[in-house]
Design a protein around this motif. Structure first.
Motif, PDB file in Angstrom:
ATOM      1  N   THR B 296     -70.362  11.388  81.874  1.00  0.00           N
ATOM      2  CA  THR B 296     -71.501  12.050  81.234  1.00  0.00           C
ATOM      3  C   THR B 296     -71.049  13.188  80.322  1.00  0.00           C
ATOM      4  OG1 THR B 296     -72.797  11.572  83.195  1.00  0.00           O
ATOM      5  CG2 THR B 296     -73.697  13.212  81.704  1.00  0.00           C
ATOM      6  N   TYR B 297     -69.933  13.841  80.689  1.00  0.00           N
ATOM      7  CA  TYR B 297     -69.441  14.953  79.867  1.00  0.00           C
ATOM      8  C   TYR B 297     -69.094  14.492  78.452  1.00  0.00           C
ATOM      9  CZ  TYR B 297     -68.832  17.700  84.188  1.00  0.00           C
ATOM     10  OH  TYR B 297     -69.022  18.377  85.350  1.00  0.00           O
ATOM     11  N   ALA B 298     -68.629  13.230  78.336  1.00  0.00           N
ATOM     12  CA  ALA B 298     -68.292  12.725  76.996  1.00  0.00           C
ATOM     13  C   ALA B 298     -69.561  12.631  76.160  1.00  0.00           C
ATOM     14  CB  ALA B 298     -67.603  11.358  77.100  1.00  0.00           C
ATOM     15  N   THR B 299     -70.629  12.134  76.793  1.00  0.00           N
ATOM     16  CA  THR B 299     -71.905  11.987  76.083  1.00  0.00           C
ATOM     17  C   THR B 299     -72.516  13.351  75.766  1.00  0.00           C
ATOM     18  OG1 THR B 299     -72.147  10.172  77.672  1.00  0.00           O
ATOM     19  CG2 THR B 299     -73.983  10.565  76.171  1.00  0.00           C
ATOM     20  N   GLU B 300     -72.406  14.267  76.711  1.00  0.00           N
ATOM     21  CA  GLU B 300     -73.048  15.579  76.565  1.00  0.00           C
ATOM     22  C   GLU B 300     -72.136  16.616  75.909  1.00  0.00           C
ATOM     23  OE1 GLU B 300     -76.136  16.325  77.384  1.00  0.00           O
ATOM     24  OE2 GLU B 300     -76.670  14.392  78.314  1.00  0.00           O
ATOM     25  N   PHE B 301     -70.993  16.177  75.428  1.00  0.00           N
ATOM     26  CA  PHE B 301     -69.982  17.111  74.929  1.00  0.00           C
ATOM     27  C   PHE B 301     -70.534  18.138  73.931  1.00  0.00           C
ATOM     28  CE2 PHE B 301     -66.172  18.072  72.227  1.00  0.00           C
ATOM     29  CZ  PHE B 301     -65.497  18.804  73.181  1.00  0.00           C
ATOM     30  N   PRO B 302     -71.346  17.716  72.940  1.00  0.00           N
ATOM     31  CA  PRO B 302     -71.840  18.707  71.974  1.00  0.00           C
ATOM     32  C   PRO B 302     -72.667  19.819  72.627  1.00  0.00           C
ATOM     33  CG  PRO B 302     -72.195  16.469  71.162  1.00  0.00           C
ATOM     34  CD  PRO B 302     -71.758  16.343  72.595  1.00  0.00           C
ATOM     35  N   ARG B 303     -73.411  19.493  73.688  1.00  0.00           N
ATOM     36  CA  ARG B 303     -74.227  20.514  74.359  1.00  0.00           C
ATOM     37  C   ARG B 303     -73.391  21.446  75.235  1.00  0.00           C
ATOM     38  NH1 ARG B 303     -78.492  17.740  77.946  1.00  0.00           N
ATOM     39  NH2 ARG B 303     -79.413  19.812  78.190  1.00  0.00           N
ATOM     40  N   LEU B 304     -72.274  20.939  75.727  1.00  0.00           N
ATOM     41  CA  LEU B 304     -71.497  21.698  76.723  1.00  0.00           C
ATOM     42  C   LEU B 304     -70.371  22.525  76.110  1.00  0.00           C
ATOM     43  CD1 LEU B 304     -71.155  18.839  79.382  1.00  0.00           C
ATOM     44  CD2 LEU B 304     -72.728  20.798  79.482  1.00  0.00           C
ATOM     45  N   ARG B 305     -69.881  22.077  74.966  1.00  0.00           N
ATOM     46  CA  ARG B 305     -68.640  22.606  74.424  1.00  0.00           C
ATOM     47  C   ARG B 305     -68.585  24.135  74.310  1.00  0.00           C
ATOM     48  NH1 ARG B 305     -65.319  20.103  69.469  1.00  0.00           N
ATOM     49  NH2 ARG B 305     -63.474  21.388  69.781  1.00  0.00           N
ATOM     50  N   ALA B 306     -69.573  24.723  73.647  1.00  0.00           N
ATOM     51  CA  ALA B 306     -69.511  26.167  73.384  1.00  0.00           C
ATOM     52  C   ALA B 306     -69.487  26.967  74.687  1.00  0.00           C
ATOM     53  CB  ALA B 306     -70.696  26.594  72.514  1.00  0.00           C
ATOM     54  N   GLY B 307     -70.292  26.540  75.658  1.00  0.00           N
ATOM     55  CA  GLY B 307     -70.361  27.257  76.924  1.00  0.00           C
ATOM     56  C   GLY B 307     -69.044  27.186  77.683  1.00  0.00           C
ATOM     57  N   ILE B 308     -68.396  26.029  77.644  1.00  0.00           N
ATOM     58  CA  ILE B 308     -67.097  25.886  78.308  1.00  0.00           C
ATOM     59  C   ILE B 308     -66.058  26.755  77.604  1.00  0.00           C
ATOM     60  CG2 ILE B 308     -65.229  24.286  78.865  1.00  0.00           C
ATOM     61  CD1 ILE B 308     -67.360  22.034  78.905  1.00  0.00           C
ATOM     62  N   GLU B 309     -66.033  26.650  76.267  1.00  0.00           N
ATOM     63  CA  GLU B 309     -65.010  27.385  75.522  1.00  0.00           C
ATOM     64  C   GLU B 309     -65.142  28.899  75.687  1.00  0.00           C
ATOM     65  OE1 GLU B 309     -63.556  24.140  72.213  1.00  0.00           O
ATOM     66  OE2 GLU B 309     -65.065  25.604  71.578  1.00  0.00           O
ATOM     67  N   ALA B 310     -66.378  29.381  75.850  1.00  0.00           N
ATOM     68  CA  ALA B 310     -66.558  30.824  76.057  1.00  0.00           C
ATOM     69  C   ALA B 310     -65.877  31.271  77.353  1.00  0.00           C
ATOM     70  CB  ALA B 310     -68.045  31.162  76.087  1.00  0.00           C
ATOM     71  N   GLU B 311     -66.030  30.473  78.419  1.00  0.00           N
ATOM     72  CA  GLU B 311     -65.377  30.839  79.694  1.00  0.00           C
ATOM     73  C   GLU B 311     -63.857  30.728  79.578  1.00  0.00           C
ATOM     74  OE1 GLU B 311     -66.763  32.278  82.154  1.00  0.00           O
ATOM     75  OE2 GLU B 311     -68.891  31.852  81.876  1.00  0.00           O
ATOM     76  N   LEU B 312     -63.368  29.697  78.887  1.00  0.00           N
ATOM     77  CA  LEU B 312     -61.911  29.552  78.735  1.00  0.00           C
ATOM     78  C   LEU B 312     -61.337  30.756  77.986  1.00  0.00           C
ATOM     79  CD1 LEU B 312     -61.429  25.756  77.823  1.00  0.00           C
ATOM     80  CD2 LEU B 312     -61.433  26.846  80.068  1.00  0.00           C
ATOM     81  N   ALA B 313     -62.020  31.165  76.929  1.00  0.00           N
ATOM     82  CA  ALA B 313     -61.520  32.300  76.137  1.00  0.00           C
ATOM     83  C   ALA B 313     -61.450  33.560  76.998  1.00  0.00           C
ATOM     84  CB  ALA B 313     -62.427  32.530  74.935  1.00  0.00           C
ATOM     85  N   ARG B 314     -62.390  33.671  77.923  1.00  0.00           N
ATOM     86  CA  ARG B 314     -62.481  34.875  78.733  1.00  0.00           C
ATOM     87  C   ARG B 314     -61.531  34.846  79.938  1.00  0.00           C
ATOM     88  NH1 ARG B 314     -67.723  36.090  82.302  1.00  0.00           N
ATOM     89  NH2 ARG B 314     -67.099  38.131  83.142  1.00  0.00           N
ATOM     90  N   ARG B 315     -61.298  33.651  80.486  1.00  0.00           N
ATOM     91  CA  ARG B 315     -60.634  33.579  81.794  1.00  0.00           C
ATOM     92  C   ARG B 315     -59.235  32.973  81.801  1.00  0.00           C
ATOM     93  NH1 ARG B 315     -64.507  34.904  85.598  1.00  0.00           N
ATOM     94  NH2 ARG B 315     -66.653  34.751  84.858  1.00  0.00           N
ATOM     95  N   VAL B 316     -58.825  32.340  80.719  1.00  0.00           N
ATOM     96  CA  VAL B 316     -57.466  31.778  80.692  1.00  0.00           C
ATOM     97  C   VAL B 316     -56.503  32.888  80.266  1.00  0.00           C
ATOM     98  CG1 VAL B 316     -55.938  30.127  79.552  1.00  0.00           C
ATOM     99  CG2 VAL B 316     -58.235  29.426  80.246  1.00  0.00           C
ATOM    100  N   LEU B 317     -55.545  33.176  81.134  1.00  0.00           N
ATOM    101  CA  LEU B 317     -54.655  34.321  80.877  1.00  0.00           C
ATOM    102  C   LEU B 317     -53.908  34.172  79.566  1.00  0.00           C
ATOM    103  CD1 LEU B 317     -53.509  36.949  82.115  1.00  0.00           C
ATOM    104  CD2 LEU B 317     -51.690  35.587  83.132  1.00  0.00           C
ATOM    105  N   THR B 318     -53.553  32.936  79.196  1.00  0.00           N
ATOM    106  CA  THR B 318     -52.766  32.708  77.987  1.00  0.00           C
ATOM    107  C   THR B 318     -53.636  32.351  76.786  1.00  0.00           C
ATOM    108  OG1 THR B 318     -52.474  30.389  78.576  1.00  0.00           O
ATOM    109  CG2 THR B 318     -50.783  31.902  79.333  1.00  0.00           C
ATOM    110  N   ALA B 319     -54.946  32.578  76.895  1.00  0.00           N
ATOM    111  CA  ALA B 319     -55.848  32.174  75.801  1.00  0.00           C
ATOM    112  C   ALA B 319     -55.441  32.806  74.473  1.00  0.00           C
ATOM    113  CB  ALA B 319     -57.291  32.531  76.149  1.00  0.00           C
ATOM    114  N   GLY B 320     -54.929  34.023  74.538  1.00  0.00           N
ATOM    115  CA  GLY B 320     -54.539  34.694  73.305  1.00  0.00           C
ATOM    116  C   GLY B 320     -53.183  34.239  72.778  1.00  0.00           C
ATOM    117  N   LEU B 321     -52.412  33.552  73.607  1.00  0.00           N
ATOM    118  CA  LEU B 321     -51.043  33.166  73.227  1.00  0.00           C
ATOM    119  C   LEU B 321     -50.947  31.744  72.695  1.00  0.00           C
ATOM    120  CD1 LEU B 321     -49.032  34.592  76.282  1.00  0.00           C
ATOM    121  CD2 LEU B 321     -49.334  35.619  74.026  1.00  0.00           C
ATOM    122  N   ALA B 322     -51.832  30.875  73.179  1.00  0.00           N
ATOM    123  CA  ALA B 322     -51.708  29.459  72.816  1.00  0.00           C
ATOM    124  C   ALA B 322     -53.067  28.814  72.971  1.00  0.00           C
ATOM    125  CB  ALA B 322     -50.683  28.783  73.728  1.00  0.00           C
ATOM    126  N   PRO B 323     -53.411  27.920  72.055  1.00  0.00           N
ATOM    127  CA  PRO B 323     -54.756  27.332  72.108  1.00  0.00           C
ATOM    128  C   PRO B 323     -54.886  26.264  73.192  1.00  0.00           C
ATOM    129  CG  PRO B 323     -53.500  26.348  70.333  1.00  0.00           C
ATOM    130  CD  PRO B 323     -52.606  27.383  70.963  1.00  0.00           C
TER     131      PRO B 323
END
Lengths: 360, 360
Positions: B296-323
């Motif tokens: 379902t995530y593949a189908t719903e990807f456009p609706r979910l993407r921004a919300g997921i990426e916001a958490e990754l940017a905030r919580r992945v320790l290396t977010a600033g070092l590597a995409p």
């Protein structure tokens, strides 16, 4: 080819339970006796092997005749910078710890150069002690609580407030240390390797290092799993409470804010619960059945165990199907510096030709 | 030795961008031309390879002469039981999907035998369709949303309410299916393999399958990482909110209770945020830089993407070092059954001798 065969012979001796003869090595490796003898002679001349004469038959308890790694051969210097201590140890080729130095002291107020200069002081003490034993140090490895690039630059060490610190350059600039080859690695990775080499039994486990910060080393099938860029194991920044305490990394609710060394002192139950929640996540993801707790966690293990196990029982999906083993690190708080020294030894055993070429 | 060489020749053809000649295979494998020719003849006789005659020189666009996997050779049957649908597909030796069947329907009210009987109906349709094409089915693989033991017994599938279900036995008892070899594997594992084989570019990624339940397949260096007992990837039961909603597994705050298919429909933002928190944890632990969202995530990807990426940017320790790359599965919701069929094909290519021995 010679380099390959030198390593093959040395590894055969290193992995033998007893002291193999030249003939036994020939049998084990498939190399001719003449080839083995020439290689063994080179390894003895280079100080890596010693040959024990056959002892007169005077009954049990005598050391076996044959070849062994030399306790007076090249040794490894293990170094560690952590948030509240510095450490150094000398480990000989047989794996014995010959010297050990630890200095307590908060590194957070210090600059990277100042911390590395203090560590340099410990390193010089260790070099002197080794030299008094007739031991030459083949190289050093430094454990740091942070993300390390392949060239040894510490990209980020949040709890030391380090960013892009060229640790090898700052270390080698110190008088008396300019010629010492040094590598740098994450402390939890080196500690996990230390446990792997010390224990030898478990081939797959998660090592969790609890200090001011929290890191993990993931060992799978006898190998350290480093991740795509070498930055695996950052369990300290796994979210436990999404809207929880702010962390130095910028996020909220990181494990480190609940189960770091300073938090354990304040509330051991909360620390154990937070750690259990994070570990349950790792087990659900990786299906790892052994968790080894190191650093402060090794010391505090009796206080933390029940709280962690309660969360594992509740949150690990397979808890009812298969047991999880939780144990304190065999090397206790020394795991990282022991792993660091071990990494130098391991490199010698993997590539003795490189060492022999460097040695006059 | 012959078994090894048969596999070597077949793999050489399978991995070639163009159609290799017998001489080219001899060059690539180091086997003599006479040996290659004998092995190729056996593989052609067994229906695994076809040989294309050199075409007259009439310009570009002509298929190259030489050897290729046979599209009329043995095929794989991919099967999937999920919580709200059943699926089957026939994939030929060249990887083409020849037939595809999907039946929507909630499996939760049904017994395991009833679900497997319905799936058996789809399998018989698939066998008939394959037979009409002149394709023989070499074997089947079944994807299930649960923990599978090496013998194919489904130990637990929480969302189907299955426990210790001997899926191969229940499947093979159905009339017309008793002789079909069948293996069983976790659906997220098979889906991850499906993506690996379909994409071919990424060698290390986390595949996350969002259905009623949520599972993950971990691919490291081109290999599926299964964990100690084959139960890795249970990301649906990673804790996101420790005191949160109760889960079928007995714990509280599991990802599945916030980002399952039914929860996405109710609150896509909450689903994306919960998924982002869990994925950030995986990235911090494993240093994986590619996340593939399936089901379902593949189908719903456009609706979910921004919300997921916001958490990754905030919580992945290396977010600033590597995409981190976040993308929808190339195979969409078909990844698991495609991976299942692909697993049958892969086994044929890895061990053609076993297939040739079974074939009269």
């Amino acid at each position: 080819m010679r380099a390959h065969n030198l390593a093959l012979v040395l590894r055969t001796v290193a992995n033998s339970a007893d002291r193999p003869s030249r003939a036994a090595i020939s049998l084990a490796t498939g190399l001719t006796r003449a080839t083995v003898s020439a290689l063994v002679d080179d390894l003895i001349a280079g100080g890596l092997l010693t040959e024990h004469d056959p002892a007169p038959r005077t009954g049990a308890g005598r050391p076996a005749a044959g070849l062994a790694l030399s306790p007076s051969g090249p040794a490894g210097l293990g170094l560690e910078i952590n948030v509240d201590y510095l450490a150094a140890c000398v480990v000989d080729l047989t794996g014995d710890v010959r010297h050990r130095f630890v200095t307590q002291g908060d590194q957070r107020p210090l600059s990277p150069s100042a911390s590395l200069a203090s560590l340099g002081g410990l390193a010089l003490q260790a070099l002197e002690a080794a030299s008094a034993d007739g031991l030459a140090i083949a190289g050093a490895a430094l454990a740091v609580p942070g993300l390390v690039a392949p060239n040894g630059i510490v990209r980020v060490a949040p709890n030391l407030d380090w960013q892009d610190v060229d640790a090898p350059a700052l270390f080698n600039v110190l008088p008396g240390l300019s010629d010492l080859p040094i590598t740098v690695d994450n402390e939890a990775n080196l500690a996990a390797l230390g446990e792997l080499w010390a224990d030898g039994g478990e081939q797959s486990f998660l090592y969790v290092s609890g200090e001011i910060g929290i890191g993990a080393g993931i060992v799978l099938g006898g190998e350290l799993y480093r991740g795509g860029r070498g930055w695996s194991g950052e369990i300290g920044h796994v979210t436990v409470y999404p809207d929880g305490r702010p962390c130095r990394c910028g996020a909220n609710g990181c494990l480190e804010q609940y189960a770091g060394q300073e938090q354990i002192a304040a509330d051991a139950d909360l620390a154990a619960s937070a750690l259990g929640i994070a570990l349950a996540g790792v087990i659900n993801l990786l299906d790892i059945s052994v968790i080894v707790l190191g650093g402060t966690y090794a010391t505090e293990f009796p206080r933390l165990r029940a709280g962690i196990e309660a969360e594992l029982a509740r949150r690990v999906l397979t808890a009812g199907l298969a047991p999880v083993t939780l144990r304190a690190a065999a090397l206790g708080p020394d795991a990282a510096m022991r792993g660091a020294a071990g990494a130098v030894i391991q490199e010698l055993i993997d590539d003795p030709a490189a060492f022999l070429m460097r040695t006059p």
